[in-house]
Enzyme design. Sequence first.
Site, PDB file in Angstrom:
ATOM      1  N   ASP A  25       0.812  -1.222   0.000  1.00 30.24           N
ATOM      2  CA  ASP A  25       0.000   0.000   0.000  1.00 30.24           C
ATOM      3  C   ASP A  25       0.845   1.273   0.000  1.00 30.24           C
ATOM      4  O   ASP A  25       2.055   1.229   0.240  1.00 30.24           O
ATOM      5  CB  ASP A  25      -0.954   0.000   1.209  1.00 30.24           C
ATOM      6  CG  ASP A  25      -0.314  -0.569   2.473  1.00 30.24           C
ATOM      7  OD1 ASP A  25       0.921  -0.480   2.604  1.00 30.24           O
ATOM      8  OD2 ASP A  25      -1.047  -1.096   3.327  1.00 30.24           O
ATOM      9  N   ASN A  85      -7.551  -3.343  14.227  1.00 19.26           N
ATOM     10  CA  ASN A  85      -8.959  -3.537  13.848  1.00 19.26           C
ATOM     11  C   ASN A  85      -9.131  -4.704  12.868  1.00 19.26           C
ATOM     12  O   ASN A  85     -10.190  -4.865  12.275  1.00 19.26           O
ATOM     13  CB  ASN A  85      -9.536  -2.248  13.250  1.00 19.26           C
ATOM     14  CG  ASN A  85      -8.856  -1.857  11.931  1.00 19.26           C
ATOM     15  OD1 ASN A  85      -7.942  -2.554  11.465  1.00 19.26           O
ATOM     16  ND2 ASN A  85      -9.295  -0.763  11.333  1.00 19.26           N
ATOM     17  N   HIS A 138      -7.364  -5.177  10.059  1.00 15.95           N
ATOM     18  CA  HIS A 138      -7.069  -4.932   8.644  1.00 15.95           C
ATOM     19  C   HIS A 138      -5.779  -5.626   8.216  1.00 15.95           C
ATOM     20  O   HIS A 138      -4.889  -5.883   9.026  1.00 15.95           O
ATOM     21  CB  HIS A 138      -7.058  -3.439   8.300  1.00 15.95           C
ATOM     22  CG  HIS A 138      -5.887  -2.649   8.797  1.00 15.95           C
ATOM     23  ND1 HIS A 138      -5.989  -1.321   9.169  1.00 15.95           N
ATOM     24  CD2 HIS A 138      -4.574  -2.968   8.973  1.00 15.95           C
ATOM     25  CE1 HIS A 138      -4.797  -0.875   9.523  1.00 15.95           C
ATOM     26  NE2 HIS A 138      -3.929  -1.851   9.425  1.00 15.95           N
ATOM     27  N   GLU A 192      -9.695  -2.095   5.264  1.00 17.50           N
ATOM     28  CA  GLU A 192     -10.343  -1.831   6.547  1.00 17.50           C
ATOM     29  C   GLU A 192     -11.598  -2.699   6.694  1.00 17.50           C
ATOM     30  O   GLU A 192     -12.099  -3.232   5.698  1.00 17.50           O
ATOM     31  CB  GLU A 192     -10.722  -0.343   6.623  1.00 17.50           C
ATOM     32  CG  GLU A 192      -9.536   0.616   6.521  1.00 17.50           C
ATOM     33  CD  GLU A 192      -8.701   0.709   7.807  1.00 17.50           C
ATOM     34  OE1 GLU A 192      -8.556  -0.305   8.512  1.00 17.50           O
ATOM     35  OE2 GLU A 192      -8.181   1.810   8.082  1.00 17.50           O
TER      36      GLU A 192
HETATM   37  C1  F6R Z   1       1.388  -1.576   6.143  1.00 22.48           C
HETATM   38  C2  F6R Z   1       0.148  -2.303   6.239  1.00 22.48           C
HETATM   39  C3  F6R Z   1      -0.657  -2.398   7.500  1.00 22.48           C
HETATM   40  C4  F6R Z   1       0.174  -2.715   8.734  1.00 22.48           C
HETATM   41  C5  F6R Z   1      -0.716  -2.770   9.972  1.00 22.48           C
HETATM   42  C6  F6R Z   1       0.077  -2.998  11.233  1.00 22.48           C
HETATM   43  O1  F6R Z   1       1.931  -1.687   4.846  1.00 22.48           O
HETATM   44  O2  F6R Z   1      -0.235  -2.808   5.261  1.00 22.48           O
HETATM   45  O3  F6R Z   1      -1.637  -3.376   7.330  1.00 22.48           O
HETATM   46  O4  F6R Z   1       0.843  -3.930   8.568  1.00 22.48           O
HETATM   47  O5  F6R Z   1      -1.411  -1.564  10.101  1.00 22.48           O
HETATM   48  O6  F6R Z   1       0.838  -1.866  11.485  1.00 22.48           O
HETATM   49  P1  F6R Z   1       1.916  -1.844  12.667  1.00 22.48           P
HETATM   50  O7  F6R Z   1       2.942  -2.826  12.292  1.00 22.48           O
HETATM   51  O8  F6R Z   1       2.460  -0.428  12.630  1.00 22.48           O
HETATM   52  O9  F6R Z   1       1.186  -2.170  13.898  1.00 22.48           O
END
Ligand code: F6R
Length: 266
Positions: free
Chosen positions: A67, A136, A138, A143
């Site tokens: 992303d 959450n 995702h 989301e």
């Molecule tokens: C980032 C991504 C997100 C993160 C997720 C966890 O490229 O795709 O899905 O992997 O938000 O984020 P952290 O590791 O910061 O808790």
Amino acid sequence: MKVLIHQTPERAVRCVADILVKRLDLQPDTVLGLATGGTMEAVYARLIKAYRGGHVSFDRARSFNLDEYIGLPPDHPCSYWRYMEDRLFDHVDFGAGATCLPRGDAADPEAEAAAYERAIARSGDIGLQLLGLGANGHIGFNEPSSSLSSLTRIKTLTRSTRAANARFFDDPDDVPRLAITMGIGTILRAEEIVLLGFGEGKAEAAAAMIEGPVSASCPASALQLHDKVTVVLDQAAASRLKLREYYELVHPGGGDAVITPFQPAA
Ligand code: F6R
């Protein structure tokens, strides 16, 4: 779903880095799917260490990140381009042009998302997809309520995701509201998926992902539909799993399953 529960976050990180190193050893031209966020920082640090020690090379691999924030050009300090350059790409031997992220500053983000999806498919799809887990539920920026067969597209970030990611920005209001993300359908086409989560903050999402119903309310639960998923957790992230004892029986200490043939009594 293989659920590996490690004693510490450090061991969980090492486990994930080792899976990547092993895969690149077996198939040096693997197409990697990469993630950003806090969870991945230690994984990339270990991969750099492995590269410097001569244990892994990326020179034949390609990569697609999950992303990118819409509105941030690649050289913006908070873009995922910049994150990847700083934490991995500038320190290992990927070939020129072998690493791809969607352009957050594309004039037409919808066309950019569609072109990114086509580029992934043209590469033969992802061989090994690395994932973090949102509190959450995702994966990527899919989301809750994302279609479980979605492709790369624009998503609006939830308030909670923007708040969680505010730590990377000077001002919480600077966190973009939109992102281009691989879809859940895109992720599920990967040959193999490895998800890493550690800390109490991921415990509820991990339980919903592994043991809850397959539901758009927890996008990561879609991984239950894939036949080659490894979920790597530390004790805290595993703390709400009802079948935790079973996972630890199958994979003691987060290691390989011990398969001993049945020996009938003589
Ligand atoms: C980032 C991504 C997100 C993160 C997720 C966890 O490229 O795709 O899905 O992997 O938000 O984020 P952290 O590791 O910061 O808790």
